[in-house]
Design an enzyme around this catalytic site. Structure first.
Site, PDB file in Angstrom:
ATOM      1  N   ARG A 135     -21.765  -4.407  18.908  1.00 20.29           N
ATOM      2  CA  ARG A 135     -23.019  -4.314  19.673  1.00 20.29           C
ATOM      3  C   ARG A 135     -22.794  -4.669  21.134  1.00 20.29           C
ATOM      4  NH1 ARG A 135     -27.205  -6.973  16.042  1.00 20.29           N
ATOM      5  NH2 ARG A 135     -25.837  -8.695  16.575  1.00 20.29           N
ATOM      6  N   LYS A 195     -25.734 -11.280  -4.423  1.00 19.88           N
ATOM      7  CA  LYS A 195     -24.418 -11.328  -5.075  1.00 19.88           C
ATOM      8  C   LYS A 195     -24.561 -11.323  -6.595  1.00 19.88           C
ATOM      9  CE  LYS A 195     -22.532 -13.848  -1.124  1.00 19.88           C
ATOM     10  NZ  LYS A 195     -22.450 -15.178  -0.528  1.00 19.88           N
ATOM     11  N   ALA A 216       0.817  -1.217   0.000  1.00 22.81           N
ATOM     12  CA  ALA A 216       0.000   0.000   0.000  1.00 22.81           C
ATOM     13  C   ALA A 216       0.848   1.263   0.000  1.00 22.81           C
ATOM     14  CB  ALA A 216      -0.918  -0.014   1.226  1.00 22.81           C
ATOM     15  N   GLY A 246     -16.418 -17.318   5.484  1.00 26.45           N
ATOM     16  CA  GLY A 246     -15.470 -17.584   6.565  1.00 26.45           C
ATOM     17  C   GLY A 246     -14.677 -16.331   6.890  1.00 26.45           C
ATOM     18  N   ILE A 258     -12.655 -14.735  -3.219  1.00 25.95           N
ATOM     19  CA  ILE A 258     -12.313 -14.737  -4.650  1.00 25.95           C
ATOM     20  C   ILE A 258     -12.379 -13.297  -5.172  1.00 25.95           C
ATOM     21  CG2 ILE A 258     -12.899 -15.632  -6.933  1.00 25.95           C
ATOM     22  CD1 ILE A 258     -14.509 -17.838  -5.604  1.00 25.95           C
ATOM     23  N   GLU A 261     -15.346  -5.634  -2.740  1.00 24.17           N
ATOM     24  CA  GLU A 261     -14.899  -6.937  -3.259  1.00 24.17           C
ATOM     25  C   GLU A 261     -15.418  -8.091  -2.398  1.00 24.17           C
ATOM     26  OE1 GLU A 261     -12.564  -7.767  -6.140  1.00 24.17           O
ATOM     27  OE2 GLU A 261     -13.857  -9.422  -5.563  1.00 24.17           O
TER      28      GLU A 261
HETATM   29  N1  HSE Z   1     -23.560 -16.659   4.110  1.00 22.46           N
HETATM   30  C1  HSE Z   1     -22.680 -16.374   3.037  1.00 22.46           C
HETATM   31  C2  HSE Z   1     -22.341 -17.709   2.335  1.00 22.46           C
HETATM   32  C3  HSE Z   1     -21.444 -15.716   3.555  1.00 22.46           C
HETATM   33  O1  HSE Z   1     -22.559 -18.766   2.932  1.00 22.46           O
HETATM   34  O2  HSE Z   1     -21.863 -17.669   1.215  1.00 22.46           O
HETATM   35  C4  HSE Z   1     -20.520 -15.165   2.499  1.00 22.46           C
HETATM   36  O3  HSE Z   1     -21.147 -14.174   1.741  1.00 22.46           O
END
Ligand code: HSE
Length: 438
Positions: A45, A205, A33, A302, A136, A129
Site C-alpha cells: 500500500r 481458524k 523444490a 510472527g 505449525i 497452511e
Molecule cells: N493475530 C493472529 C494471532 C496472527 O495472534 O494468532 C496469526 O494468525
C-alpha cells in the site's frame, strides 16, 4: 531449470518474513523444490514506508492487480489479509490460471468454498497452511499425516495474541490493554485486534480445522465465538487455586447429533500439556480413532514462523509444477540429485551437558580429586549434591551436573574418576539437553 517467479501481495509482517526466509534459505529451498523460487514482483500500500528487509531485485508497485496480471508470475502469494480486496485479487489470480498461496484465514473461512470451486475449475492450487496456527504444519498433519483416522475432535490454542495476553496476565499480573499493545507492537495481532480478543480470528481458524478434520464445507457463520475480554486477573487466579489454567480454546468435536464448533475461554486441568502452552505459542490437539491423541506445538504468529508455512506451501506448488507427477514429494524430502553428503558426527564429538552419579568414600579430599579430574578435561561443574552415606556404608552418593563438553572429554574424565580408589563402582552418566530455542 529457471526459478519459478512469484508475485507477492502485501509487504507487512508476514510479507517481510517471507521475503527474508526465501532469500536466506534459497539454496535449501531449491534442493527441496527442484528449482529456485524468486519473488519478482510485490505490491504494498505504501511504497515509502521504511522496511527492515531487503527488497533488492523485486519490482515494487502499489497496484496489486498489476502483480496478479503480470505474465511472468506463476504463483501469487496473498498476504494482504482481510476478505474484500484479498478476495478480489485471489479470484482474479485463479481466473488468470495462477496458483495461490495465502495466509488469510478470514478469506478461507468465509470464501473458501467459492475459491476452491474456482481453483478446481481452473486447475490451479490454493494452499493455505499459514492460515492456521502460524508455523505449525497442522493442515498437512490432519489432511495427510492423519488421513487414515476417523477424527473425533480437535482442540487448539490457535490465537497467539490471546494466549500471550492470558499468559502475561497470569505470570506478571499485567493489564489486558498493556499486553495487547505489546502484542500489536510485536506484529502478533491482527490489523483490527478485536479479531484476536473477541475470538473471531480463532473462529476463522477453527472453521478451517473442522472442514479438513471432518470433511464438511467451511461454515464460519455457524461457529460459536466468545473472546477473552471478560476474563479478569481474579478469574485467572481462582482457576489456578483450583488446579486449572484458563486458555482461549477453539474446539470442534464430532458427536452423533452433529459437530460442535466453538471458541471460548476454557478451564483446563493444569497437568495437561496444552494447559502449559504459553505466550504467543499455539498448540493443537487432534484425537483420531486409530492414532489416539496427538499434539502439535509451535509459534502461532510472527513474521518468520508464519513465513515458514507460506514457503512450505510455495515449495509444494513448485514441486507440482516441476517434478514428475508420480513423485511430487521426493521420498527423502529433497530432490534425489540434491542430497548432500554431510558427515554424521561420531558420538565422541557430540557436545552435551551431563548428570553424573558416583559412590564416593566419605573422607576429605574426594570431591576435590573428582573436581580436579573434571577441570583437567575442560569440564565445568554446574551443581553438586552430596548425600549422607546410608547407615553402615562408607560411601556417599555424589551427584554432579556439568556444563556442555565433548563426549570424548567426558569419557576420559569418567575413566580417570573410576580409577580413583576413593570411588566405588562405575559412574552413572545421563546426558542433559535444555531443548531451549537458542
Ligand atoms: N493475530 C493472529 C494471532 C496472527 O495472534 O494468532 C496469526 O494468525
Amino acid at each position: 531449470m529457471d526459478p519459478v517467479k512469484a508475485g507477492l501481495l502485501g509487504l507487512g509482517t508476514v510479507g517481510g518474513g517471507t521475503v527474508s526466509v526465501l532469500r536466506r534459505n534459497a539454496q535449501e529451498i531449491a534442493r527441496r523444490a527442484g528449482r529456485g523460487i524468486v519473488i519478482t514482483h510485490a505490491a504494498a500500500r505504501n511504497l515509502d514506508k521504511p522496511r527492515s528487509f531487503d527488497t533488492a531485485g523485486i519490482e515494487l508497485t502499489s497496484d496489486p492487480q498489476s502483480v496478479v496480471d503480470h505474465p511472468d508470475t506463476q504463483v501469487i502469494i496473498e498476504l494482504i489479509g482481510g476478505d474484500t480486496l484479498a478476495h478480489e485479487l485471489v479470484m482474479r489470480a485463479i481466473a488468470n490460471g495462477k496458483h495461490v498461496v495465502t495466509a488469510n484465514k478470514a478469506l478461507i473461512a468465509k470464501h473458501g468454498n467459492e475459491i476452491f470451486a474456482a481453483a478446481r475449475g481452473r486447475g490451479v492450487m490454493v494452499a493455505f497452511e499459514a492460515a492456521v496456527a502460524g508455523g505449525i504444519p497442522i493442515i498437512k498433519a490432519i489432511r495427510e499425516g492423519l488421513a487414515g483416522n476417523h477424527i473425533q475432535w480437535v482442540a487448539g490454542i490457535i490465537n497467539g495474541t490471546g494466549n500471550f495476553i492470558l499468559t502475561e496476565m497470569r505470570d506478571k499480573g499485567r493489564d489486558f490493554a498493556d499486553v495487547l499493545a505489546e502484542a500489536q507492537q510485536l506484529g502478533y495481532a491482527e490489523a483490527d485486534p478485536t479479531f484476536d480478543v473477541e475470538g473471531i480470528d480463532a473462529a476463522h481458524k477453527l472453521t478451517i480445522l473442522a472442514a479438513i478434520a471432518f470433511g464438511i464445507p467451511l461454515q464460519f457463520e455457524s461457529t460459536y465465538t466468545e473472546g477473552i475480554t471478560r476474563i479478569t486477573r481474579e478469574d485467572v487466579e481462582y482457576a489456578e487455586e483450583l488446579g486449572y489454567r484458563i486458555k482461549h480454546l477453539g474446539l470442534t468435536r464430532r458427536t452423533e447429533q452433529g459437530i460442535e464448533l466453538r471458541v471460548h475461554p476454557t478451564l483446563i486441568p493444569e497437568r495437561r500439556l496444552i494447559a502449559n502452552v504459553d505466550g504467543v505459542m499455539n498448540a493443537v490437539l487432534v484425537m483420531g480413532d486409530a492414532v489416539g491423541p496427538t499434539l502439535y506445538y509451535g509459534a502461532g504468529a510472527g513474521a518468520e514462523p508464519t513465513a515458514s508455512a507460506v514457503v512450505a506451501d510455495l515449495v509444494d506448488v513448485v514441486r507440482a509444477l516441476t517434478s514428475d507427477p508420480e513423485n511430487r514429494v521426493p521420498h527423502l524430502a529433497f530432490q534425489p540429485d540434491a542430497l548432500s553428503d554431510v558427515p554424521i558426527l561420531p558420538m565422541e564429538e557430540v557436545q552435551t551437558a551431563y548428570y553424573l552419579r558416583m559412590q564416593a568414600r566419605d573422607e576429605p579430599g574426594v570431591l576435590a580429586d573428582v573436581a580436579s579430574i573434571l577441570g583437567e578435561h575442560g569440564i565445568s561443574i554446574e551443581a553438586v549434591i552430596q548425600q549422607e552415606p546410608q547407615p553402615g556404608s562408607a560411601h556417599a552418593s555424589v551427584i554432579m551436573l556439568t556444563y556442555r563438553v565433548p563426549e570424548r572429554n567426558m569419557n576420559h574424565a569418567i575413566a580417570a574418576i573410576e580409577a580413583l580408589s576413593s570411588i566405588e563402582g562405575t559412574v552413572t552418566r545421563i546426558r542433559m539437553e535444555t531443548l531451549d530455542a537458542s
